[in-house]
Scaffold this motif. Structure first.
Motif, PDB file in Angstrom:
ATOM      1  N   LYS A  93      -5.038   8.190   1.234  1.00  0.00           N
ATOM      2  CA  LYS A  93      -4.550   9.575   1.215  1.00  0.00           C
ATOM      3  C   LYS A  93      -5.726  10.546   1.330  1.00  0.00           C
ATOM      4  O   LYS A  93      -5.682  11.504   2.105  1.00  0.00           O
ATOM      5  N   SER A  95       1.067  -5.995 -12.093  1.00  0.00           N
ATOM      6  CA  SER A  95       0.642  -4.643 -12.452  1.00  0.00           C
ATOM      7  C   SER A  95      -0.729  -4.339 -11.857  1.00  0.00           C
ATOM      8  O   SER A  95      -0.962  -3.258 -11.315  1.00  0.00           O
ATOM      9  N   ASN A  96      -1.643  -5.325 -11.947  1.00  0.00           N
ATOM     10  CA  ASN A  96      -2.980  -5.140 -11.365  1.00  0.00           C
ATOM     11  C   ASN A  96      -2.884  -4.998  -9.843  1.00  0.00           C
ATOM     12  O   ASN A  96      -3.580  -4.170  -9.247  1.00  0.00           O
ATOM     13  N   LYS A 122      -0.304  -3.883  -8.146  1.00  0.00           N
ATOM     14  CA  LYS A 122       0.269  -2.552  -7.864  1.00  0.00           C
ATOM     15  C   LYS A 122      -0.768  -1.458  -8.084  1.00  0.00           C
ATOM     16  O   LYS A 122      -0.839  -0.496  -7.321  1.00  0.00           O
ATOM     17  N   ALA A 123      -1.612  -1.624  -9.134  1.00  0.00           N
ATOM     18  CA  ALA A 123      -2.662  -0.641  -9.406  1.00  0.00           C
ATOM     19  C   ALA A 123      -3.664  -0.614  -8.264  1.00  0.00           C
ATOM     20  O   ALA A 123      -4.109   0.455  -7.837  1.00  0.00           O
ATOM     21  N   LYS A 124      -4.019  -1.799  -7.735  1.00  0.00           N
ATOM     22  CA  LYS A 124      -4.940  -1.851  -6.589  1.00  0.00           C
ATOM     23  C   LYS A 124      -4.306  -1.192  -5.362  1.00  0.00           C
ATOM     24  O   LYS A 124      -4.961  -0.462  -4.640  1.00  0.00           O
ATOM     25  N   LYS A 125      -3.006  -1.495  -5.126  1.00  0.00           N
ATOM     26  CA  LYS A 125      -2.313  -0.871  -3.989  1.00  0.00           C
ATOM     27  C   LYS A 125      -2.285   0.642  -4.150  1.00  0.00           C
ATOM     28  O   LYS A 125      -2.508   1.380  -3.185  1.00  0.00           O
ATOM     29  N   LEU A 126      -2.027   1.088  -5.397  1.00  0.00           N
ATOM     30  CA  LEU A 126      -1.988   2.525  -5.661  1.00  0.00           C
ATOM     31  C   LEU A 126      -3.370   3.132  -5.418  1.00  0.00           C
ATOM     32  O   LEU A 126      -3.491   4.200  -4.810  1.00  0.00           O
ATOM     33  N   GLU A 127      -4.414   2.436  -5.875  1.00  0.00           N
ATOM     34  CA  GLU A 127      -5.782   2.915  -5.667  1.00  0.00           C
ATOM     35  C   GLU A 127      -6.105   2.989  -4.180  1.00  0.00           C
ATOM     36  O   GLU A 127      -6.674   3.975  -3.693  1.00  0.00           O
ATOM     37  N   ALA A 159      -3.920   3.279  -1.796  1.00  0.00           N
ATOM     38  CA  ALA A 159      -3.096   4.367  -1.240  1.00  0.00           C
ATOM     39  C   ALA A 159      -3.759   5.718  -1.497  1.00  0.00           C
ATOM     40  O   ALA A 159      -3.762   6.594  -0.621  1.00  0.00           O
ATOM     41  N   GLU A 160      -4.339   5.892  -2.696  1.00  0.00           N
ATOM     42  CA  GLU A 160      -5.035   7.140  -3.014  1.00  0.00           C
ATOM     43  C   GLU A 160      -6.254   7.323  -2.114  1.00  0.00           C
ATOM     44  O   GLU A 160      -6.517   8.410  -1.617  1.00  0.00           O
TER      45      GLU A 160
END
Length: 133
Positions: free
Chosen positions: A39, A25-26, A28-33, A35-36
């Motif tokens: 972006k 989860s951490n 994925k959260a880092k990847k999402l961060e 990615a943001e």
């Protein structure tokens, strides 16, 4: 006791699964961060490129307008120059025609004078002949 061992193993297994899920989860959260962040960076770059393209387009329109105006001005100047040259040519033709007329008039006058001189010469010669006889 076996049930307690089983419970402890299951509990340990659940804790490990929970830790693994938390790590995933951490991650994925880092990847999402990331990615943001990517972006936002791409959006900034796109905005910058869009602004640059707009400036380029406006400059191209301005240059095109200036070029068209210069072409119109050059054509106007060329037309005025042609009119001026045509006027000069017409003036020269008129002067040439006037000079041709004056030259022709002088030729006629000269022929007339030569004729008058020839007549006077004959008259004088005739008068001399008459006096001699």
């Amino acid at each position: 006791k076996e049930s307690l061992d089983c419970y402890m193993k299951n509990n340990r297994s659940l804790e490990l699964s929970n830790i693994e899920l938390t790590n995933e989860s951490n991650a994925k959260a880092k990847k999402l961060e990331l990615a943001e962040v990517n972006k936002r960076n791409v959006e900034k770059e796109l905005s910058s490129l869009s602004d640059e393209f707009t400036r380029f387009k406006l400059k191209a329109i301005e240059d095109d307008t200036k070029l068209k105006q210069k072409i119109r001005d050059d054509r106007r100047k060329d037309k005025n120059t042609i009119k001026q040259k045509d006027s000069e040519i017409y003036s020269l033709k008129v002067r040439v025609d006037e000079m041709d007329g004056a030259i022709e008039s002088e030729r006629r006058d000269r022929k007339r004078l030569e004729s008058v001189v020839a007549n006077m010469r004959r008259t004088l010669e005739d008068d001399l002949e008459a006096k001699k006889s």
